[in-house]
Design a protein around this motif. Sequence first.
Motif, PDB file in Angstrom:
ATOM      1  N   GLU A 270     -43.586 -28.673  30.246  1.00 33.49           N
ATOM      2  CA  GLU A 270     -42.848 -29.404  29.213  1.00 33.49           C
ATOM      3  C   GLU A 270     -43.784 -29.818  28.072  1.00 33.49           C
ATOM      4  O   GLU A 270     -43.327 -30.203  27.007  1.00 33.49           O
ATOM      5  CB  GLU A 270     -42.083 -30.587  29.791  1.00 33.49           C
ATOM      6  CG  GLU A 270     -42.951 -31.624  30.454  1.00 33.49           C
ATOM      7  CD  GLU A 270     -42.172 -32.888  30.791  1.00 33.49           C
ATOM      8  OE1 GLU A 270     -41.340 -33.313  29.988  1.00 33.49           O
ATOM      9  OE2 GLU A 270     -42.427 -33.448  31.871  1.00 33.49           O
ATOM     10  N   GLU A 273     -45.662 -25.211  24.070  1.00 28.97           N
ATOM     11  CA  GLU A 273     -45.081 -25.004  22.744  1.00 28.97           C
ATOM     12  C   GLU A 273     -43.602 -24.629  22.904  1.00 28.97           C
ATOM     13  O   GLU A 273     -43.235 -23.923  23.840  1.00 28.97           O
ATOM     14  CB  GLU A 273     -45.829 -23.844  22.086  1.00 28.97           C
ATOM     15  CG  GLU A 273     -45.700 -23.787  20.581  1.00 28.97           C
ATOM     16  CD  GLU A 273     -46.440 -22.560  20.011  1.00 28.97           C
ATOM     17  OE1 GLU A 273     -46.150 -22.187  18.875  1.00 28.97           O
ATOM     18  OE2 GLU A 273     -47.300 -22.001  20.736  1.00 28.97           O
ATOM     19  N   THR A 274     -42.776 -25.096  21.978  1.00 29.97           N
ATOM     20  CA  THR A 274     -41.362 -24.753  22.033  1.00 29.97           C
ATOM     21  C   THR A 274     -41.088 -23.590  21.081  1.00 29.97           C
ATOM     22  O   THR A 274     -41.194 -23.746  19.867  1.00 29.97           O
ATOM     23  CB  THR A 274     -40.493 -25.968  21.651  1.00 29.97           C
ATOM     24  OG1 THR A 274     -40.783 -27.022  22.567  1.00 29.97           O
ATOM     25  CG2 THR A 274     -39.023 -25.640  21.702  1.00 29.97           C
ATOM     26  N   SER A 276     -38.100 -20.513  20.631  1.00 35.67           N
ATOM     27  CA  SER A 276     -36.860 -20.056  21.249  1.00 35.67           C
ATOM     28  C   SER A 276     -37.076 -18.655  21.796  1.00 35.67           C
ATOM     29  O   SER A 276     -37.876 -17.873  21.267  1.00 35.67           O
ATOM     30  CB  SER A 276     -35.713 -20.112  20.257  1.00 35.67           C
ATOM     31  OG  SER A 276     -35.932 -19.178  19.243  1.00 35.67           O
ATOM     32  N   ASN A 322     -42.929 -24.305  26.578  1.00 29.96           N
ATOM     33  CA  ASN A 322     -41.866 -25.151  27.096  1.00 29.96           C
ATOM     34  C   ASN A 322     -40.565 -24.366  26.975  1.00 29.96           C
ATOM     35  O   ASN A 322     -40.052 -24.184  25.872  1.00 29.96           O
ATOM     36  CB  ASN A 322     -41.797 -26.445  26.288  1.00 29.96           C
ATOM     37  CG  ASN A 322     -40.646 -27.334  26.739  1.00 29.96           C
ATOM     38  OD1 ASN A 322     -39.963 -27.039  27.715  1.00 29.96           O
ATOM     39  ND2 ASN A 322     -40.436 -28.435  26.023  1.00 29.96           N
ATOM     40  N   THR A 323     -40.045 -23.897  28.088  1.00 26.88           N
ATOM     41  CA  THR A 323     -38.873 -23.012  28.040  1.00 26.88           C
ATOM     42  C   THR A 323     -37.557 -23.780  28.083  1.00 26.88           C
ATOM     43  O   THR A 323     -36.500 -23.185  28.016  1.00 26.88           O
ATOM     44  CB  THR A 323     -38.903 -22.024  29.230  1.00 26.88           C
ATOM     45  OG1 THR A 323     -38.862 -22.789  30.433  1.00 26.88           O
ATOM     46  CG2 THR A 323     -40.165 -21.171  29.208  1.00 26.88           C
ATOM     47  N   CYS A 324     -37.637 -25.087  28.229  1.00 21.12           N
ATOM     48  CA  CYS A 324     -36.401 -25.871  28.331  1.00 21.12           C
ATOM     49  C   CYS A 324     -36.513 -27.174  27.551  1.00 21.12           C
ATOM     50  O   CYS A 324     -36.556 -28.257  28.129  1.00 21.12           O
ATOM     51  CB  CYS A 324     -36.080 -26.142  29.805  1.00 21.12           C
ATOM     52  SG  CYS A 324     -34.415 -26.757  30.088  1.00 21.12           S
ATOM     53  N   PRO A 325     -36.570 -27.063  26.208  1.00 19.63           N
ATOM     54  CA  PRO A 325     -36.661 -28.288  25.413  1.00 19.63           C
ATOM     55  C   PRO A 325     -35.346 -29.071  25.514  1.00 19.63           C
ATOM     56  O   PRO A 325     -34.334 -28.511  25.929  1.00 19.63           O
ATOM     57  CB  PRO A 325     -36.868 -27.755  24.003  1.00 19.63           C
ATOM     58  CG  PRO A 325     -36.296 -26.378  24.000  1.00 19.63           C
ATOM     59  CD  PRO A 325     -36.467 -25.847  25.387  1.00 19.63           C
ATOM     60  N   TYR A 344     -35.238 -17.222  30.498  1.00 24.17           N
ATOM     61  CA  TYR A 344     -35.807 -17.321  29.142  1.00 24.17           C
ATOM     62  C   TYR A 344     -36.653 -16.086  28.817  1.00 24.17           C
ATOM     63  O   TYR A 344     -36.615 -15.572  27.695  1.00 24.17           O
ATOM     64  CB  TYR A 344     -36.655 -18.599  29.076  1.00 24.17           C
ATOM     65  CG  TYR A 344     -37.556 -18.745  27.858  1.00 24.17           C
ATOM     66  CD1 TYR A 344     -37.153 -19.505  26.756  1.00 24.17           C
ATOM     67  CD2 TYR A 344     -38.814 -18.149  27.826  1.00 24.17           C
ATOM     68  CE1 TYR A 344     -37.982 -19.661  25.668  1.00 24.17           C
ATOM     69  CE2 TYR A 344     -39.648 -18.295  26.729  1.00 24.17           C
ATOM     70  CZ  TYR A 344     -39.226 -19.047  25.659  1.00 24.17           C
ATOM     71  OH  TYR A 344     -40.052 -19.198  24.564  1.00 24.17           O
TER      72      TYR A 344
END
Lengths: 353, 353
Positions: A270, A273-274, A276, A322-325, A344
């Motif tokens: 978490e 990096e975010t 998509s 971070n695959t689940c922001p 993801y």
Amino acid sequence: MNPAEAEVAAARKAQRKKEKSKKRKDSAATAEEGAIHEKKQKQRKEEDEGEEQAGPKRKPTVSIAVAGSIIDNAQSLELATLLAGQIARAATVFRIDEVIVFDSSPVVENGGVGDGEESGAMFLVRILEYLETPQYLRRRLFPMHKNLKFVGLLPPLDAPHHLRKHEWSVFREGVTLEGDRSKGTLVDVGLSKNVLVEQILEPGKRVTVAMGTNRDLTTACVRKVVSPSTSTEEMGSYWGYKVRYASNLSGVFKNSPFEEGYDHIIGTSEHGETISSSELTLPSFRHLLIAFGGLAGLEESIEEDTNLKGKRANDVFTYYLNTCPNQGSRTIRTEEALLISLQYFQEPIRRAG
Amino acid sequence: MNPAEAEVAAARKAQRKKEKSKKRKDSAATAEEGAIHEKKQKQRKEEDEGEEQAGPKRKPTVSIAVAGSIIDNAQSLELATLLAGQIARAATVFRIDEVIVFDSSPVVENGGVGDGEESGAMFLVRILEYLETPQYLRRRLFPMHKNLKFVGLLPPLDAPHHLRKHEWSVFREGVTLEGDRSKGTLVDVGLSKNVLVEQILEPGKRVTVAMGTNRDLTTACVRKVVSPSTSTEEMGSYWGYKVRYASNLSGVFKNSPFEEGYDHIIGTSEHGETISSSELTLPSFRHLLIAFGGLAGLEESIEEDTNLKGKRANDVFTYYLNTCPNQGSRTIRTEEALLISLQYFQEPIRRAG
């Protein structure tokens, strides 16, 4: 402190010391077991490489690494087993080629499950291997063990190589049997009769047999043992995952079964990096590795690994994501993160392939 | 058949008939319970609508519908509880606004858990509601029930409205208490003291209290009950899901708590269309619904629903999608499909918003 209290305190201290020394011995035993396991894996790797040279060009592979400590946090043997089952299912649904379970380093004292004899990582390795094995081979390949007590509760993986007795398949998993080796080796492939393969192999070895389309089950029809990846390469069907034990996170990277190692190593967190999924561009790869931390995350696994001293997540991983922001829960459990993150990565992996 | 065999067969038949009649009675009871539950929900809906008119413009919502039959397939009360916990966690991680559990129609005979007294759907509703409730309110809102026996095993949802005693928050969930109503209503919000709200409310009702920033806990500071969605609208923080029972799939669509119903209804199935997440364009929406079938899929739920006679998946759903093509297992379990699919919809939902 009055004298009576002091006496009690001294007794408690002695008891703690005794327990600590016992734990140390236990963890030494576990570390030794782990070392044996790693050595066996190296052997297997060399065998696989032998096979690899003979086989056709391999498909890109995806490996996942999972912290064994998640098992230590389970409240009971039953819950630990169910958790291991979830990891196995996630790996299967997303056609993962290799699952590496990494231990805590130094090996966690009194590691949770079953009297601390086996660390959570070793426990997870066992259940993952058990579940990946076709049902009809389990009795021969897995001696009874108390940590297999609750595997009957687990949903099956229902992978393509888990075939029923009446199903014909061009490839079939089997185990080599004892007996006369003059014409080859008899293999139990879970059909009504054992089949003969031309290779001379030691008994008790799990093998993949090219069954072909000729349904003759007499020894007149001699078959061949092939590399486990042949089915995937020739038929495109998923053929299960390999399991590997690593004594710590750096062991995941170092002891890759692929001669060339992993091309890219992705860490999930978490704190990552975010980006998509649709915007993530992975370079093409032969061997991709995606790592999942335990309760305290991958940062903790880096910190406690003496081989990674002073390194940070961005030094260790090619990508730290971070695959689940915007998660609605303060925490995402590792077994959830597996499904969420592997979904993801589906598109980025497809685009890179 | 010889005479002795015939006698045994006749006795068995009589026994089966007896059991069937008992089951029918049980399922009638369950259906009645379900009807009461649906009626209560309608009442709550009217109350919510009252609140809705007063409040600010609402954020788009995402609801999920889940087949209650998945619980009937669990092997024990403990496993059923763990499964329900996974559904609750998935809904929380992805900030779902409403979870609808739909029963089988006609109500499944001898519906699994706990002597067949409660259908799997009713069981799932109970556990979902329990888990969504902040820990400090559970004792007041949930009377002891044998189906709550194993909830202690479940991991917490760790949602933002599940606050600890020492945490201050601008909004807090509470339950209205008995007592003098001359100055308003006392509410237990899980702090060291109960707080006073200006509204006159019946006791035992769950409410959201606007706590503000004034930490005065005496009754001199009078607070206000607000709509549960206020926290999300004003602070952007996830505030839990509502739970709704539906006696069958068509009940999911018909009894929406939103006056305008659902804008789009998505069905998920391995028989659905394969569109990659990055290429899926959802039209903008106020209320989105995503439905998940049980073991036999949504097709089965359509078939057994007399209100959907002759309809096919494409008639019932705006989109019918396969969110996990190339799955390595023959089956994807509903609890897995939830995480996989909700991750798949994250980007399309964000783009539509």
